[in-house]
Design an enzyme around this catalytic site. Structure first.
Site, PDB file in Angstrom:
ATOM      1  CG  ASP A   1      60.683  48.780  12.569  1.00 50.52           C
ATOM      2  OD1 ASP A   1      59.615  49.114  12.014  1.00 50.52           O
ATOM      3  OD2 ASP A   1      61.793  48.917  12.019  1.00 50.52           O
TER       4      ASP A   1
ATOM      5  CG  ASP B   1      57.196  52.729  11.161  1.00 51.63           C
ATOM      6  OD1 ASP B   1      57.817  53.666  11.702  1.00 51.63           O
ATOM      7  OD2 ASP B   1      57.548  52.229  10.077  1.00 51.63           O
ATOM      8  CD  GLU B   2      61.521  53.238  13.793  1.00 54.08           C
ATOM      9  OE1 GLU B   2      62.334  52.530  13.191  1.00 54.08           O
ATOM     10  OE2 GLU B   2      61.735  54.449  14.071  1.00 54.08           O
TER      11      GLU B   2
END
Length: 435
Positions: free
Chosen positions: A15, A110-111
């Site tokens: 993350d 973003d992961e």
């Protein structure tokens, strides 16, 4: 205690911390160490899309109103979103992570989630791998970019672990620690448990993770309201269950309008372009839509009531921009009538479109050659021509750049710069970033 299968460390979840703000701080060194939010510049009535850790120290987070954020932090820096930049950095980070471990699933911009093999999932190897990934992002992508990594027997727990230490954290949840190590966390730490689900569980006497795990699996599923509760119970105990198949049912876009562009003449070009973007995505997925939904949010009226409204129109299963635009033209007068009747007249804060009831392109929908001998003025022949033209436009825009070819003139005042919605849950293609 239930008998469980072996539960080795199987998933690594990465993350990126304060991603959008960190990218801005990476490319603009003067923002480093400063409180920063990503939000439309000059519009205090909107909310923060993202906040740097320096801004979070003032209690500012995603969803905080811009006016309130300014009040909490007078030195706040407000930066306009640059979605194409965030996708560019996303792609660079993906490349870097895959130098160290294959990515199994890109979960959002973003992961990412990575499934670990048996020769790389003991605790020592995992810590070394996480260190290499973090160092690689700092040196290979940007020294201002940080990530938190969670490792666990399944993806649900790995994601949860990635949230347990921010920024720049590493948390490993081993099978022998489960589920007890989760008990101090709030229920809302689990992905999928928001305020409504928390209330639903409370009605069944479940107020924390310990109480949820104490239930038999079927009772946990009943409290959740379906089989997912059963799956969640096993996940919290470290069992790695296969993913359930998913079926995307809608494609859509929405846009918050700048105050100067909320009148009828400015809104119509915006909503046309939203339709064209959605139709292009539909064709990329090789899907057809059977329903067009037009939805809006109004500016506050004299009583301070904002209000929202939607309408829809059934479509023959289609992915043709021209047909979908014709459906929009049929819905537009209804919006004009409803919006104009409000106190203050036609003033919209947000406009959006959704293409729904999606089906795969099969049979006659995808085989224009079967109808090549139809009269050129036949409705089906016209439809096939316009659908082929829509696909040709997609190819031209992909090759020659955003908006190289558009359908019809953009009449009226200058529309907002639409771009594409900030990409939390999906990664837009470059062609989606309209100028």
């Amino acid at each position: 205690m239930a008998d469980f299968p072996p539960r080795p460390l199987r998933w690594l979840f990465l993350d990126l911390n304060a991603y959008f703000a960190s990218v801005e701080q990476q490319v603009r060194p003067e923002l480093r160490g400063k409180p920063v939010i990503i939000a439309p510049v000059g519009v205090d009535t909107t909310v923060a899309i993202a906040a740097s850790y320096e801004a979070k120290a003032f209690g500012i987070s995603t969803g905080t109103a811009v006016w309130e954020a300014k009040k909490r932090c007078p030195d706040l820096r407000i930066v306009a979103p640059r979605h194409d930049l965030y996708v560019e950095y996303h792609n660079r980070i993906i490349t870097e992570v895959e130098r160290h471990v294959p990515i199994t699933k890109v979960c959002s911009i973003d992961e990412v989630a990575c499934r670990l093999l048996d020769n790389e999932n003991d605790e020592v190897a995992v810590r070394a791998l996480a260190g290499r990934i973090k160092a690689g992002i700092r040196t290979g992508v940007g020294d201002w970019l940080r990530c938190s990594i969670g490792v666990a027997p399944n993806r649900v727990l790995a994601k949860l672990a990635s949230d347990m230490m921010k920024p720049d954290g590493l948390i490993i949840l081993k099978a022998e620690e489960l589920p007890q190590r989760l008990f101090p966390l709030p229920l809302t730490a689990i992905a999928g448990i928001g305020a409504k689900m928390k209330l639903r569980l409370a009605k069944s006497g479940i107020n924390d993770i310990e109480q949820l795990c104490a239930q038999p699996p079927r009772k946990a599923g009943s409290a959740w309201g379906g089989l997912d509760g059963d799956r969640l119970w096993y996940a919290l105990h470290g069992v790695d269950l296969p993913d359930k198949p998913t079926n995307e049912r809608t494609v859509g876009h929405s846009h918050v309008l700048a105050p100067k562009n909320r009148g009828q003449e400015s809104v119509r070009p915006v909503v046309r372009r939203l339709v064209l973007k959605a139709a292009s995505r539909l064709r990329a997925k090789d899907k057809a839509a059977r329903l067009l939904i037009l939805h809006v949010r109004f500016e506050p009226d004299a009583s301070g009531i904002r209000g929202k409204w939607h309408t829809s129109l059934k479509l023959p299963a289609t992915q043709d921009s021209f047909r979908i635009l014709a459906a929009l033209d049929a819905l537009w007068p209804e919006l004009v009538r409803v919006a104009s009747a409000r106190s203050g007249g036609f003033r919209l804060r947000m406009v959006g479109v959704m293409l729904s009831n999606l089906v795969a392109m099969t049979g006659e929908q995808g085989q224009g050659s079967l109808f090549s001998r139809l009269d050129p003025d036949h409705e089906l022949a016209r439809s096939l021509r316009t659908e082929a033209l829509s696909r040709a436009m997609d190819k031209m825009n992909s090759r020659f750049g955003r908006n190289a070819v558009m359908v019809g003139p953009q009449t009226g005042g200058r529309a907002d710069r639409i771009g594409t919605s900030i990409a939390f849950g999906r990664i837009p293609d470059a062609a989606e970033f309209f100028g």
